[in-house]
Motif scaffolding. Structure first.
Motif, mmCIF file in Angstrom:
data_model
loop_
_atom_site.group_PDB
_atom_site.id
_atom_site.type_symbol
_atom_site.label_atom_id
_atom_site.label_comp_id
_atom_site.label_asym_id
_atom_site.label_seq_id
_atom_site.Cartn_x
_atom_site.Cartn_y
_atom_site.Cartn_z
ATOM 1 N N ASP A 1 90.098 79.569 42.854
ATOM 2 C CA ASP A 1 91.156 80.535 43.130
ATOM 3 C C ASP A 1 90.621 81.922 43.476
ATOM 4 O OD1 ASP A 1 93.100 78.628 42.722
ATOM 5 O OD2 ASP A 1 93.480 79.206 40.627
ATOM 6 N N ASP A 2 89.573 82.354 42.779
ATOM 7 C CA ASP A 2 89.103 83.733 42.976
ATOM 8 C C ASP A 2 87.692 83.842 43.548
ATOM 9 O OD1 ASP A 2 88.164 82.645 40.637
ATOM 10 O OD2 ASP A 2 88.308 84.488 39.472
ATOM 11 N N TYR A 3 87.064 82.728 43.874
ATOM 12 C CA TYR A 3 85.744 82.760 44.504
ATOM 13 C C TYR A 3 85.439 81.413 45.146
ATOM 14 C CZ TYR A 3 83.779 80.058 40.601
ATOM 15 O OH TYR A 3 83.507 79.084 39.679
ATOM 16 N N ALA A 4 84.374 81.386 45.928
ATOM 17 C CA ALA A 4 83.883 80.143 46.534
ATOM 18 C C ALA A 4 82.358 80.165 46.479
ATOM 19 C CB ALA A 4 84.358 80.013 47.975
ATOM 20 N N ILE A 5 81.775 78.980 46.473
ATOM 21 C CA ILE A 5 80.321 78.849 46.514
ATOM 22 C C ILE A 5 79.948 78.363 47.917
ATOM 23 C CG2 ILE A 5 78.270 77.729 45.547
ATOM 24 C CD1 ILE A 5 79.682 79.358 43.420
ATOM 25 N N PHE A 6 79.034 79.094 48.535
ATOM 26 C CA PHE A 6 78.529 78.732 49.850
ATOM 27 C C PHE A 6 77.056 78.373 49.731
ATOM 28 C CE2 PHE A 6 82.178 81.348 50.803
ATOM 29 C CZ PHE A 6 82.735 80.772 51.927
ATOM 30 N N GLU A 7 76.614 77.453 50.565
ATOM 31 C CA GLU A 7 75.201 77.122 50.663
ATOM 32 C C GLU A 7 74.732 77.380 52.086
ATOM 33 O OE1 GLU A 7 74.492 73.678 47.271
ATOM 34 O OE2 GLU A 7 74.388 73.117 49.396
ATOM 35 N N PHE A 8 73.509 77.847 52.164
ATOM 36 C CA PHE A 8 72.847 78.085 53.445
ATOM 37 C C PHE A 8 71.484 77.427 53.371
ATOM 38 C CE2 PHE A 8 75.505 81.656 52.339
ATOM 39 C CZ PHE A 8 76.198 81.946 53.498
ATOM 40 N N HIS A 9 71.076 76.746 54.421
ATOM 41 C CA HIS A 9 69.691 76.281 54.502
ATOM 42 C C HIS A 9 69.014 77.180 55.528
ATOM 43 C CE1 HIS A 9 66.329 73.694 53.761
ATOM 44 N NE2 HIS A 9 66.091 73.733 55.064
ATOM 45 N N VAL A 10 68.345 78.181 55.003
ATOM 46 C CA VAL A 10 67.825 79.249 55.850
ATOM 47 C C VAL A 10 66.611 79.875 55.179
ATOM 48 C CG1 VAL A 10 69.340 81.007 54.824
ATOM 49 C CG2 VAL A 10 68.604 81.271 57.170
ATOM 50 N N ALA A 11 65.780 80.524 55.968
ATOM 51 C CA ALA A 11 64.658 81.281 55.406
ATOM 52 C C ALA A 11 65.220 82.569 54.801
ATOM 53 C CB ALA A 11 63.641 81.603 56.495
ATOM 54 N N PRO A 12 64.891 82.870 53.539
ATOM 55 C CA PRO A 12 65.411 84.094 52.906
ATOM 56 C C PRO A 12 64.644 85.336 53.367
ATOM 57 C CG PRO A 12 64.039 82.881 51.362
ATOM 58 C CD PRO A 12 64.135 82.039 52.612
ATOM 59 N N THR A 13 64.843 85.679 54.603
ATOM 60 C CA THR A 13 64.150 86.803 55.230
ATOM 61 C C THR A 13 64.843 88.119 54.885
ATOM 62 O OG1 THR A 13 65.529 86.626 57.198
ATOM 63 C CG2 THR A 13 63.480 85.331 57.182
ATOM 64 N N ARG B 1 77.644 82.789 45.368
ATOM 65 C CA ARG B 1 79.044 82.884 44.938
ATOM 66 C C ARG B 1 79.637 84.106 45.637
ATOM 67 N NH1 ARG B 1 80.371 81.717 39.393
ATOM 68 N NH2 ARG B 1 78.314 82.582 38.983
ATOM 69 N N VAL B 2 80.752 83.887 46.313
ATOM 70 C CA VAL B 2 81.401 84.953 47.079
ATOM 71 C C VAL B 2 82.833 85.089 46.589
ATOM 72 C CG1 VAL B 2 82.014 85.740 49.392
ATOM 73 C CG2 VAL B 2 79.939 84.393 49.056
ATOM 74 N N SER B 3 83.279 86.334 46.433
ATOM 75 C CA SER B 3 84.636 86.570 45.935
ATOM 76 C C SER B 3 85.419 87.480 46.880
ATOM 77 C CB SER B 3 84.575 87.196 44.538
ATOM 78 O OG SER B 3 83.894 88.431 44.593
ATOM 79 N N ASP B 4 86.697 87.610 46.565
ATOM 80 C CA ASP B 4 87.605 88.521 47.261
ATOM 81 C C ASP B 4 87.575 88.317 48.775
ATOM 82 O OD1 ASP B 4 88.265 89.583 44.737
ATOM 83 O OD2 ASP B 4 86.582 90.990 44.845
ATOM 84 N N ASP B 5 87.553 89.415 49.514
ATOM 85 C CA ASP B 5 87.598 89.338 50.973
ATOM 86 C C ASP B 5 86.342 88.721 51.577
ATOM 87 O OD1 ASP B 5 90.128 90.420 51.082
ATOM 88 O OD2 ASP B 5 89.422 92.474 51.402
ATOM 89 N N GLY B 6 85.244 88.660 50.807
ATOM 90 C CA GLY B 6 84.024 88.047 51.303
ATOM 91 C C GLY B 6 84.212 86.588 51.658
#
Length: 143
Positions: free
Chosen positions: A88-100, A63-68
């Motif tokens: 309105d005040d945040y977005a949810i992003f998904e990544f398929h990546v190794a959590p390095t 979950r990312v908010s504001d300028d992020g």
């Protein structure tokens, strides 16, 4: 700049940083990659250039908010990045990546405008890093 090559004393691909090499010698030895090696597949879940044998790619929800939000929209962190929810005040992003460690550092660079939602082990590791920073910055300095 990195270069990937076989490690002669063990059967794995290793990353070598050319900018850290002091001396290089060209030999007549040639490397033939295994037929089953798919370079794009090998690097697909990597964040940056490092591939860790013990850290597998997974789907990470953040979950990312504001300028992020604007930052990630204009400068995606990874090719797999998708904005899956917009509010309105945040977005949810998904990544398929190794959590390095490199991925965790990139999240921390979002200046507190992010929260790892899942998976639980990545959320817990992020919390551990933030707790460590909190302890560090709660100590008085000698300056």
């Amino acid at each position: 700049m990195p270069v990937y090559a076989d490690k002669p004393d063990n059967a794995k691909i290793k990353l070598y940083a050319l900018d850290r090499m002091v001396k290089l010698r060209v030999t007549e030895d040639r490397f033939t990659p295994p037929e089953e090696l798919d370079p794009a597949g090998y690097l697909a879940g990597a964040f940056g250039v490092a591939v860790y044998d013990d850290i597998r790619p997974c789907t990470i929800r953040v979950r990312v908010s504001d300028d992020g939000v604007k930052y990630l929209r204009t400068l995606p962190l990874h090719a797999s990045q998708q904005e899956v929810e917009t509010h309105d005040d945040y977005a949810i992003f998904e990544f398929h990546v190794a959590p390095t460690p490199e991925f965790c550092q990139a999240m921390l660079n979002c200046h507190g405008n992010f929260e790892v939602l899942s998976p639980g082990n990545v959320r817990e590791e992020t919390r551990r890093i933030i707790d460590g920073l909190h302890v560090l910055y709660c100590r008085p300095t000698n300056d």
